[in-house]
Structures are given as structure tokens and as C-alpha cells.
Write a protein that holds these residues in place. Structure first.
Motif, PDB file in Angstrom:
ATOM      1  N   ALA A  49       0.831  -1.203   0.000  1.00 63.35           N
ATOM      2  CA  ALA A  49       0.000   0.000   0.000  1.00 63.35           C
ATOM      3  C   ALA A  49       0.867   1.254   0.000  1.00 63.35           C
ATOM      4  N   GLN A  50       1.950   1.233   0.756  1.00 65.02           N
ATOM      5  CA  GLN A  50       2.831   2.411   0.771  1.00 65.02           C
ATOM      6  C   GLN A  50       3.426   2.657  -0.606  1.00 65.02           C
ATOM      7  N   ALA A  51       3.856   1.591  -1.280  1.00 63.74           N
ATOM      8  CA  ALA A  51       4.434   1.741  -2.621  1.00 63.74           C
ATOM      9  C   ALA A  51       3.428   2.359  -3.584  1.00 63.74           C
ATOM     10  N   LEU A  52       2.197   1.861  -3.586  1.00 64.55           N
ATOM     11  CA  LEU A  52       1.180   2.353  -4.516  1.00 64.55           C
ATOM     12  C   LEU A  52       0.857   3.824  -4.264  1.00 64.55           C
ATOM     13  N   ILE A  53       0.740   4.210  -3.008  1.00 65.08           N
ATOM     14  CA  ILE A  53       0.357   5.584  -2.699  1.00 65.08           C
ATOM     15  C   ILE A  53       1.492   6.557  -2.992  1.00 65.08           C
ATOM     16  N   ILE A  54       2.707   6.221  -2.589  1.00 67.53           N
ATOM     17  CA  ILE A  54       3.817   7.146  -2.842  1.00 67.53           C
ATOM     18  C   ILE A  54       4.085   7.277  -4.334  1.00 67.53           C
ATOM     19  N   GLN A  55       3.938   6.188  -5.079  1.00 68.56           N
ATOM     20  CA  GLN A  55       4.119   6.277  -6.527  1.00 68.56           C
ATOM     21  C   GLN A  55       3.136   7.271  -7.134  1.00 68.56           C
ATOM     22  N   ALA A  56       1.887   7.242  -6.687  1.00 73.52           N
ATOM     23  CA  ALA A  56       0.870   8.168  -7.205  1.00 73.52           C
ATOM     24  C   ALA A  56       1.199   9.617  -6.825  1.00 73.52           C
ATOM     25  N   ILE A  57       1.663   9.830  -5.605  1.00 72.58           N
ATOM     26  CA  ILE A  57       2.033  11.184  -5.177  1.00 72.58           C
ATOM     27  C   ILE A  57       3.193  11.709  -6.000  1.00 72.58           C
ATOM     28  N   LYS A  58       4.232  10.881  -6.166  1.00 70.72           N
ATOM     29  CA  LYS A  58       5.432  11.330  -6.879  1.00 70.72           C
ATOM     30  C   LYS A  58       5.173  11.550  -8.368  1.00 70.72           C
ATOM     31  N   LYS A  59       4.250  10.786  -8.956  1.00 68.62           N
ATOM     32  CA  LYS A  59       3.891  10.997 -10.360  1.00 68.62           C
ATOM     33  C   LYS A  59       3.203  12.341 -10.554  1.00 68.62           C
ATOM     34  N   ASN A  60       2.376  12.723  -9.592  1.00 71.53           N
ATOM     35  CA  ASN A  60       1.584  13.944  -9.712  1.00 71.53           C
ATOM     36  C   ASN A  60       2.248  15.166  -9.100  1.00 71.53           C
ATOM     37  N   PHE A  61       2.968  14.963  -8.024  1.00 74.59           N
ATOM     38  CA  PHE A  61       3.580  16.079  -7.301  1.00 74.59           C
ATOM     39  C   PHE A  61       5.029  15.711  -6.966  1.00 74.59           C
ATOM     40  N   PRO A  62       5.891  15.680  -7.987  1.00 73.31           N
ATOM     41  CA  PRO A  62       7.238  15.123  -7.804  1.00 73.31           C
ATOM     42  C   PRO A  62       8.088  15.822  -6.752  1.00 73.31           C
ATOM     43  N   ASP A  63       7.800  17.081  -6.461  1.00 67.56           N
ATOM     44  CA  ASP A  63       8.618  17.808  -5.488  1.00 67.56           C
ATOM     45  C   ASP A  63       8.106  17.674  -4.058  1.00 67.56           C
ATOM     46  N   ASP A  64       6.927  17.062  -3.887  1.00 66.55           N
ATOM     47  CA  ASP A  64       6.382  16.898  -2.540  1.00 66.55           C
ATOM     48  C   ASP A  64       7.160  15.832  -1.774  1.00 66.55           C
ATOM     49  N   GLU A  65       7.246  16.002  -0.468  1.00 63.93           N
ATOM     50  CA  GLU A  65       7.868  15.005   0.401  1.00 63.93           C
ATOM     51  C   GLU A  65       6.791  14.122   1.023  1.00 63.93           C
ATOM     52  N   VAL A  66       7.213  12.947   1.500  1.00 62.96           N
ATOM     53  CA  VAL A  66       6.286  12.018   2.148  1.00 62.96           C
ATOM     54  C   VAL A  66       6.893  11.512   3.451  1.00 62.96           C
ATOM     55  N   VAL A  67       6.135  11.614   4.525  1.00 67.31           N
ATOM     56  CA  VAL A  67       6.480  10.965   5.797  1.00 67.31           C
ATOM     57  C   VAL A  67       5.690   9.663   5.834  1.00 67.31           C
ATOM     58  N   GLY A  68       6.354   8.552   5.542  1.00 64.92           N
ATOM     59  CA  GLY A  68       5.711   7.244   5.524  1.00 64.92           C
ATOM     60  C   GLY A  68       6.187   6.379   6.672  1.00 64.92           C
ATOM     61  N   GLU A  69       5.347   5.434   7.079  1.00 64.41           N
ATOM     62  CA  GLU A  69       5.715   4.619   8.247  1.00 64.41           C
ATOM     63  C   GLU A  69       6.757   3.561   7.917  1.00 64.41           C
ATOM     64  N   GLU A  70       6.743   3.038   6.691  1.00 63.49           N
ATOM     65  CA  GLU A  70       7.598   1.889   6.373  1.00 63.49           C
ATOM     66  C   GLU A  70       8.827   2.294   5.555  1.00 63.49           C
ATOM     67  N   GLU A  71       9.822   1.401   5.534  1.00 69.98           N
ATOM     68  CA  GLU A  71      10.978   1.543   4.651  1.00 69.98           C
ATOM     69  C   GLU A  71      11.395   0.157   4.180  1.00 69.98           C
TER      70      GLU A  71
END
Length: 354
Positions: A49-71
């Protein structure tokens, strides 16, 4: 003022797609569970789920940062687990081509998946556009068949502007009462699965979780509490997350006799926002514990936009500008605006006048 319409659409579709993946894992007996350094569990659903969501954010808003729980360090070493998650990610997409296009399409390959997971490494802070992501909030509930939520919020200069919660095991009907057993033995069967959303200053909504584009939404509002003795409390299942003893003492002082509804995740925020419950308390169990911003950002905004008030146990607004944790806050008190001060006064009496 910007409406954040694009951010909202991307967030809602991204959470909906990620929820599809989590539902696949939820319905499997083996959920690919491992333990992190802090002994908390993480499943293949969290990573996917983290991979799918961050991929969508980075595709649309490449300069935005993400604080995610997993690594992804564990996955880079455990290829069997990595490949299991990749199969899930590769096989999860919305059936509506236009919706998938909004999200930027599928993740290209395994390396792109790992990089997406690791892109959740922002330190957070008070400047710029930062998303707070919890791919599966309430992993223990997820594992035991209870409530869980896929959570995403956009903060701009430390202020939450957009919040989305995907709750696959809550009933679609906003009028459904909150059952005492809502936190256990749940399913994602027909009639279950809700997407809650809010934009600052624009109210809060709910709609059914789907498999394609977004379903029709309706506004949600907290229920007026005419008689606080009849209010329904929500609290965490885990005693390690919130003090059940203090919660009971607060209920007694407010002459509330109904048993608290215990459930995992930000499904508690969502439940009170639409009037299924009334009050959510998360009471400090440790003087040093700091809440994580991804556990509260989306729910905080949704409750406030539904007519509620959210503070910590000392009456301070939750401050999401201090990094990856709510370093300046202790606990959470969420209630309809009209009774919040009454609830807070009793919370402070119980916690700080012992």
C-alpha cells in the motif's frame, strides 16, 4: 484560496487503490507478517500500500515530500518477501482507465517499488508540502480481523489541508450505529468499505470504497450531543496505546454508563466524524511517548471539518509541524465542538489532578 482539488482527487484514488491491495491481504490467512525494531508488526499489505500511494504522489507532485511509516531495507535483503509484495502491487489496479491515468499508471518494476517505499523518508517539519502516510493504520486490528485504515494527509507549512481515510471494514451506511463489537470479527463484505475525505474549510464527506473511479459522496457531520451521559466513547483496543483505566474514570465522572467501543486505527476518527460515535480519547500511557503524525493527521482534519474539535489532553491543537511525531502534544481528545470543553475539563481533572 486553492481548493486542493487535484490533491484531493489523487489522494482519494490512491487510497482507494491501496485499499484494494490491503483487502486482498486481509482475506488471506497468512499476511506475510514481520516485526520491526520496535516490535510492532508490519505485513506485506503495509509495504504494498505504501508503494502504490507514494508512486501516485510522486507521479503527480514530484517535489512533494512524504512521511511514511515503512521503509524497504528488509525487502532489499529478503527477495522472497519482496517478490511476494511485487506480485500484489503488480496485480492491483483500478478498473477505470481514467482513474488509473490520474494516478500515473502502474509501478514499472521491482526497483521502482522499493524506491517508492523508501521515498517515505521525509523528516517532516514546518515548511513546504509534506504528505503523512500510514499504509495500514491498526496493523494489529488488520491481523486479528478488526478495524484498520489506509491514511493519507497533505500538510502545507505544517498545516493539514487534505485528509483521506480508507476504512474497508466500516459499514457504508453513515447512519449505522457503532456496535460494541465493531473492533473484532469484522469483514470487508458487501455493504462495507468507506472512503472519508476532507479539505480544510470545505467540510468532510464519505463515499463507498470501490474498485474503479470514485463513487458519489455525501457530507458528514458529527452528531449533536444533547445529553453527554448518553454519549458513545471510542478508544484503542491496545492498552499500550491508550490508558483504559483513565478512560473509565473519565466516563464515570461524565456519568456515561455505556461501555466504550474499542477499535484499532483512525476508523475511530471516521466513526465519530459521521456521528456513529461521539467522543474519541487517546490518553497518554507514558510521559515520554510521542504520537506519530501519520496516526492522526487525516483523522484530525476530517473530525474538525465535520464539526468537531480535536486537541491534546492539555487543550492544545495537534501540531504537525514538529517532524515525524506530535512532539509538542500529549494524547488526543476529539469531540463535538459544543461539548469538547466539558470533556477536556474532566480529562485534565483525571490525568493531572491525581
Amino acid at each position: 484560496m486553492s481548493t486542493y482539488s487535484k490533491e484531493l482527487e489523487v489522494a482519494e484514488l490512491a487510497v482507494q487503490r491501496a485499499a484494494l491491495l490491503t483487502k486482498k491481504v486481509f482475506n488471506e490467512k497468512a499476511k506475510g507478517t514481520i516485526s520491526k525494531d520496535d516490535k510492532s508488526p508490519v505485513t506485506i499489505g503495509d509495504f504494498g500500500a505504501q508503494a502504490l500511494i507514494i508512486q501516485a504522489i510522486k507521479k503527480n507532485f514530484p517535489d512533494d515530500e512524504v512521511v511514511g511509516e515503512e521503509e524497504a531495507s528488509t525487502l532489499r535483503q529478503d527477495h522472497k518477501l519482496r517478490d511476494e509484495i511485487w506480485a500484489l502491487v503488480e496485480g492491483t489496479k483500478l478498473t477505470d482507465a481514467d482513474a488509473e491515468k490520474v494516478l500515473g499508471g502502474p509501478i514499472e518494476n521491482v526497483d521502482a517499488m522499493l524506491n517508492a517505499i523508501d521515498a517515505g523518508n521525509s523528516a517532516g517539519g514546518s515548511k513546504g508540502r509534506i504528505w503523512a502516510l500510514d499504509p495500514i493504520d491498526g496493523t494489529k486490528g488488520f491481523l486479528r480481523g478488526g478495524q484498520y485504515a489506509v491514511c493519507l494527509a497533505l500538510m502545507v507549512d505544517g498545516d493539514v489541508k487534505v485528509g483521506v481515510l480508507g476504512c474497508p471494514n466500516l459499514p457504508v451506511d453513515d447512519a449505522a450505529p457503532l456496535a460494541a463489537d465493531a473492533g473484532v470479527g469484522q469483514t470487508d463484505s458487501e455493504g462495507k468499505g468507506v472512503l472519508f475525505s476532507a479539505v480544510l474549510g470545505q467540510g468532510a464527506t464519505s463515499r463507498s470504497l470501490g474498485t474503479a473511479g470514485l463513487a458519489k459522496s455525501q457530507p458528514i457531520h458529527m452528531k449533536p450531543v444533547k445529553d453527554i451521559t448518553q454519549a458513545t466513547f471510542c478508544e484503542s483496543v491496545e492498552a499500550g496505546h491508550s490508558s483504559h483505566g483513565d478512560q473509565s474514570a473519565i466516563a464515570t465522572k461524565l456519568n456515561i454508563s455505556k461501555p466504550s467501543v474499542r477499535m484499532d486505527s483512525q476508523a475511530k476518527y471516521a466513526s465519530i466524524a459521521r456521528g456513529a460515535g461521539d467522543i474519541y480519547l487517546r490518553l497518554p500511557v507514558s510521559a515520554t511517548y510521542q504520537e506519530k503524525i501519520w496516526d492522526h493527521a487525516a483523522g484530525d482534519l476530517i473530525v474538525r471539518e465535520a464539526g468537531g474539535q480535536v486537541t491534546d489532553s492539555l487543550g492544545r491543537r495537534l501540531d504537525f509541524s514538529k517532524g515525524r511525531t506530535l512532539a509538542e502534544n500529549k494524547g488526543v481528545v476529539a469531540a463535538p465542538a459544543a461539548v469538547h470543553s466539558q470533556v477536556l475539563a474532566v480529562v485534565m481533572e483525571v490525568l493531572y489532578k491525581k
